[in-house]
Scaffold this motif. Structure first.
Motif, PDB file in Angstrom:
ATOM      1  N   ARG A   1       5.913  23.665   9.968  1.00 23.15           N
ATOM      2  CA  ARG A   1       6.427  25.025   9.366  1.00 23.15           C
ATOM      3  C   ARG A   1       7.638  24.651   8.524  1.00 23.15           C
ATOM      4  O   ARG A   1       7.944  25.290   7.424  1.00 23.15           O
ATOM      5  N   PHE A   2       8.769  23.940   9.229  1.00 23.72           N
ATOM      6  CA  PHE A   2       9.789  23.520   8.421  1.00 23.72           C
ATOM      7  C   PHE A   2       9.387  22.859   7.249  1.00 23.72           C
ATOM      8  O   PHE A   2      10.232  23.052   6.069  1.00 23.72           O
TER       9      PHE A   2
ATOM     10  N   GLY B   1       0.778  -1.236  -0.111  1.00 25.57           N
ATOM     11  CA  GLY B   1       0.014  -0.004  -0.098  1.00 25.57           C
ATOM     12  C   GLY B   1       0.585   1.298  -0.257  1.00 25.57           C
ATOM     13  O   GLY B   1       2.046   1.328  -0.364  1.00 25.57           O
ATOM     14  N   ALA B   2       0.057   2.236   0.371  1.00 27.13           N
ATOM     15  CA  ALA B   2       1.149   3.585   0.308  1.00 27.13           C
ATOM     16  C   ALA B   2       2.105   3.633   1.190  1.00 27.13           C
ATOM     17  O   ALA B   2       1.983   3.300   2.361  1.00 27.13           O
ATOM     18  N   PHE B   3       3.128   4.316   1.056  1.00 26.02           N
ATOM     19  CA  PHE B   3       4.291   4.516   1.833  1.00 26.02           C
ATOM     20  C   PHE B   3       4.344   5.826   2.500  1.00 26.02           C
ATOM     21  O   PHE B   3       4.075   6.822   1.726  1.00 26.02           O
ATOM     22  N   SER B   4       4.811   5.978   3.706  1.00 22.25           N
ATOM     23  CA  SER B   4       5.046   7.125   4.338  1.00 22.25           C
ATOM     24  C   SER B   4       6.082   7.081   5.352  1.00 22.25           C
ATOM     25  O   SER B   4       6.325   5.893   5.648  1.00 22.25           O
ATOM     26  N   LEU B   5       6.949   7.994   5.434  1.00 22.31           N
ATOM     27  CA  LEU B   5       7.513   8.253   6.726  1.00 22.31           C
ATOM     28  C   LEU B   5       6.844   8.834   8.135  1.00 22.31           C
ATOM     29  O   LEU B   5       6.409   9.955   7.676  1.00 22.31           O
ATOM     30  N   SER B   6       6.773   7.902   9.102  1.00 17.66           N
ATOM     31  CA  SER B   6       6.218   8.621  10.319  1.00 17.66           C
ATOM     32  C   SER B   6       7.302   9.208  11.281  1.00 17.66           C
ATOM     33  O   SER B   6       8.191   8.560  11.690  1.00 17.66           O
ATOM     34  N   LEU B   7       7.250  10.541  11.453  1.00 26.35           N
ATOM     35  CA  LEU B   7       8.346  11.055  12.129  1.00 26.35           C
ATOM     36  C   LEU B   7       7.776  11.550  13.607  1.00 26.35           C
ATOM     37  O   LEU B   7       6.761  12.198  13.919  1.00 26.35           O
ATOM     38  N   THR B   8       8.413  11.133  14.532  1.00 35.50           N
ATOM     39  CA  THR B   8       8.465  11.556  16.039  1.00 35.50           C
ATOM     40  C   THR B   8       9.014  12.834  15.980  1.00 35.50           C
ATOM     41  O   THR B   8      10.176  13.298  15.812  1.00 35.50           O
ATOM     42  N   VAL B   9       8.117  14.043  16.577  1.00 34.61           N
ATOM     43  CA  VAL B   9       8.576  15.298  16.586  1.00 34.61           C
ATOM     44  C   VAL B   9       8.340  15.973  18.112  1.00 34.61           C
ATOM     45  O   VAL B   9       7.366  15.418  18.804  1.00 34.61           O
ATOM     46  N   ARG B  10       9.216  16.809  18.587  1.00 35.69           N
ATOM     47  CA  ARG B  10       8.982  17.568  19.678  1.00 35.69           C
ATOM     48  C   ARG B  10       7.952  18.433  19.713  1.00 35.69           C
ATOM     49  O   ARG B  10       7.141  18.882  20.823  1.00 35.69           O
ATOM     50  N   ASP B  11       7.858  19.150  18.390  1.00 34.34           N
ATOM     51  CA  ASP B  11       6.797  20.333  18.608  1.00 34.34           C
ATOM     52  C   ASP B  11       6.222  20.428  17.045  1.00 34.34           C
ATOM     53  O   ASP B  11       7.087  20.557  15.993  1.00 34.34           O
ATOM     54  N   ILE B  12       4.792  19.869  16.856  1.00 34.19           N
ATOM     55  CA  ILE B  12       4.224  19.442  15.771  1.00 34.19           C
ATOM     56  C   ILE B  12       4.010  20.737  14.759  1.00 34.19           C
ATOM     57  O   ILE B  12       4.494  20.822  13.615  1.00 34.19           O
ATOM     58  N   GLU B  13       3.961  22.108  15.401  1.00 38.33           N
ATOM     59  CA  GLU B  13       3.782  23.269  14.725  1.00 38.33           C
ATOM     60  C   GLU B  13       5.212  23.733  13.792  1.00 38.33           C
ATOM     61  O   GLU B  13       5.189  24.108  12.823  1.00 38.33           O
ATOM     62  N   ALA B  14       5.942  23.692  14.912  1.00 37.82           N
ATOM     63  CA  ALA B  14       7.483  24.007  14.402  1.00 37.82           C
ATOM     64  C   ALA B  14       7.778  23.065  13.214  1.00 37.82           C
ATOM     65  O   ALA B  14       8.510  23.489  12.205  1.00 37.82           O
ATOM     66  N   SER B  15       7.513  21.839  13.213  1.00 37.85           N
ATOM     67  CA  SER B  15       7.816  20.691  12.298  1.00 37.85           C
ATOM     68  C   SER B  15       6.929  20.969  11.047  1.00 37.85           C
ATOM     69  O   SER B  15       7.349  21.067   9.965  1.00 37.85           O
TER      70      SER B  15
ATOM     71  N   ALA C   1      -4.238  19.665  16.729  1.00 35.66           N
ATOM     72  CA  ALA C   1      -4.722  19.676  18.002  1.00 35.66           C
ATOM     73  C   ALA C   1      -4.581  18.192  18.648  1.00 35.66           C
ATOM     74  O   ALA C   1      -4.502  18.290  19.975  1.00 35.66           O
ATOM     75  N   ASP C   2      -4.596  17.127  17.830  1.00 34.62           N
ATOM     76  CA  ASP C   2      -4.598  15.785  18.520  1.00 34.62           C
ATOM     77  C   ASP C   2      -2.955  15.341  18.338  1.00 34.62           C
ATOM     78  O   ASP C   2      -2.864  14.103  18.509  1.00 34.62           O
ATOM     79  N   ASN C   3      -2.148  16.235  17.906  1.00 37.08           N
ATOM     80  CA  ASN C   3      -0.664  15.982  17.805  1.00 37.08           C
ATOM     81  C   ASN C   3      -0.470  14.982  16.771  1.00 37.08           C
ATOM     82  O   ASN C   3       0.663  14.381  16.686  1.00 37.08           O
ATOM     83  N   TRP C   4      -1.108  14.874  15.604  1.00 34.29           N
ATOM     84  CA  TRP C   4      -0.708  14.279  14.436  1.00 34.29           C
ATOM     85  C   TRP C   4      -1.023  15.136  13.040  1.00 34.29           C
ATOM     86  O   TRP C   4      -2.112  15.608  13.097  1.00 34.29           O
ATOM     87  N   LEU C   5      -0.083  15.152  12.042  1.00 31.08           N
ATOM     88  CA  LEU C   5      -0.566  15.577  10.866  1.00 31.08           C
ATOM     89  C   LEU C   5       0.234  15.134   9.607  1.00 31.08           C
ATOM     90  O   LEU C   5       1.284  14.539   9.847  1.00 31.08           O
ATOM     91  N   ILE C   6      -0.625  14.756   8.574  1.00 31.21           N
ATOM     92  CA  ILE C   6       0.103  14.223   7.430  1.00 31.21           C
ATOM     93  C   ILE C   6       0.417  15.182   6.360  1.00 31.21           C
ATOM     94  O   ILE C   6      -0.615  15.854   6.075  1.00 31.21           O
ATOM     95  N   LEU C   7       1.484  15.204   5.888  1.00 30.79           N
ATOM     96  CA  LEU C   7       1.966  16.167   4.784  1.00 30.79           C
ATOM     97  C   LEU C   7       2.259  15.705   3.447  1.00 30.79           C
ATOM     98  O   LEU C   7       2.714  14.190   3.664  1.00 30.79           O
ATOM     99  N   LYS C   8       2.212  16.398   2.489  1.00 37.05           N
ATOM    100  CA  LYS C   8       2.479  15.713   1.121  1.00 37.05           C
ATOM    101  C   LYS C   8       3.007  16.513   0.230  1.00 37.05           C
ATOM    102  O   LYS C   8       2.793  17.838   0.207  1.00 37.05           O
ATOM    103  N   ASN C   9       4.062  16.221  -0.452  1.00 35.16           N
ATOM    104  CA  ASN C   9       4.903  16.935  -1.562  1.00 35.16           C
ATOM    105  C   ASN C   9       5.014  15.951  -2.873  1.00 35.16           C
ATOM    106  O   ASN C   9       5.687  15.086  -2.698  1.00 35.16           O
TER     107      ASN C   9
ATOM    108  N   LEU D   1       9.932  22.980   2.645  1.00 34.71           N
ATOM    109  CA  LEU D   1      10.337  21.984   1.575  1.00 34.71           C
ATOM    110  C   LEU D   1       9.124  21.800   0.760  1.00 34.71           C
ATOM    111  O   LEU D   1       9.559  20.945  -0.148  1.00 34.71           O
ATOM    112  N   GLY D   2       8.122  22.593   0.817  1.00 36.52           N
ATOM    113  CA  GLY D   2       6.997  22.169  -0.179  1.00 36.52           C
ATOM    114  C   GLY D   2       5.906  21.401   0.119  1.00 36.52           C
ATOM    115  O   GLY D   2       5.088  20.972  -0.494  1.00 36.52           O
ATOM    116  N   PHE D   3       6.098  21.095   1.481  1.00 32.98           N
ATOM    117  CA  PHE D   3       4.931  20.284   2.047  1.00 32.98           C
ATOM    118  C   PHE D   3       3.554  20.827   2.408  1.00 32.98           C
ATOM    119  O   PHE D   3       3.774  21.610   3.036  1.00 32.98           O
TER     120      PHE D   3
END
Length: 124
Positions: free
Chosen positions: A20-21, A4-18, A35-43, A25-27
């Motif tokens: 923005r970063f 199925g679909a592939f993604s990289l799941s990253l453990t982050v300290r600050d979801i909003e700072a991540s 607000a629930d501490n998870w977000l899926i990004l796509k580029n 990069l275009g994501f």
């Protein structure tokens, strides 16, 4: 073996700072709830998940039943079948999907030889 679909799941300290970063990069947001501490990004075809406080380590994630835009596939190999095939090959599991449920959502977790977690997470 179609995972199925592939993604990289990253453990982050600050979801909003991540968020923005990775926006630099275009994501852009594909799904999730900061607000629930998870977000899926796509580029393009590249998908990453940002998870704050949910996992100990970054991990590879596969989603049977979805394409790279999180759209349902007409046909796919169920997570239970994938688990059965991997067990036949001697793969050890950290967590398993309940094989008594014939279909629907489920997930399992395995570790590669270096301890990198691989999550196979079916949502439908």
């Amino acid at each position: 073996m179609e995972l199925g679909a592939f993604s990289l799941s990253l453990t982050v300290r600050d979801i909003e700072a991540s968020r923005r970063f990775y926006a630099k990069l275009g994501f852009v947001a594909l799904g999730g709830e900061p607000a629930d501490n998870w977000l899926i990004l796509k580029n393009g075809d590249h998908v990453i998940g940002l998870f704050q406080g949910m996992f100990e380590k970054n991990m590879l994630t596969f989603n049977p039943g979805w394409d790279s835009a999180a759209q349902p596939l007409a046909s796919f190999t169920d997570v239970r079948e994938l688990q059965r095939e991997l067990k036949e090959q001697g793969v050890e599991f950290v967590t398993e999907v309940d094989p008594s449920t014939p279909s629907g959502p489920g997930s399992f977790l395995v570790l590669d030889p270096d301890g990198n977690p691989i999550l196979v997470d079916q949502h439908r």
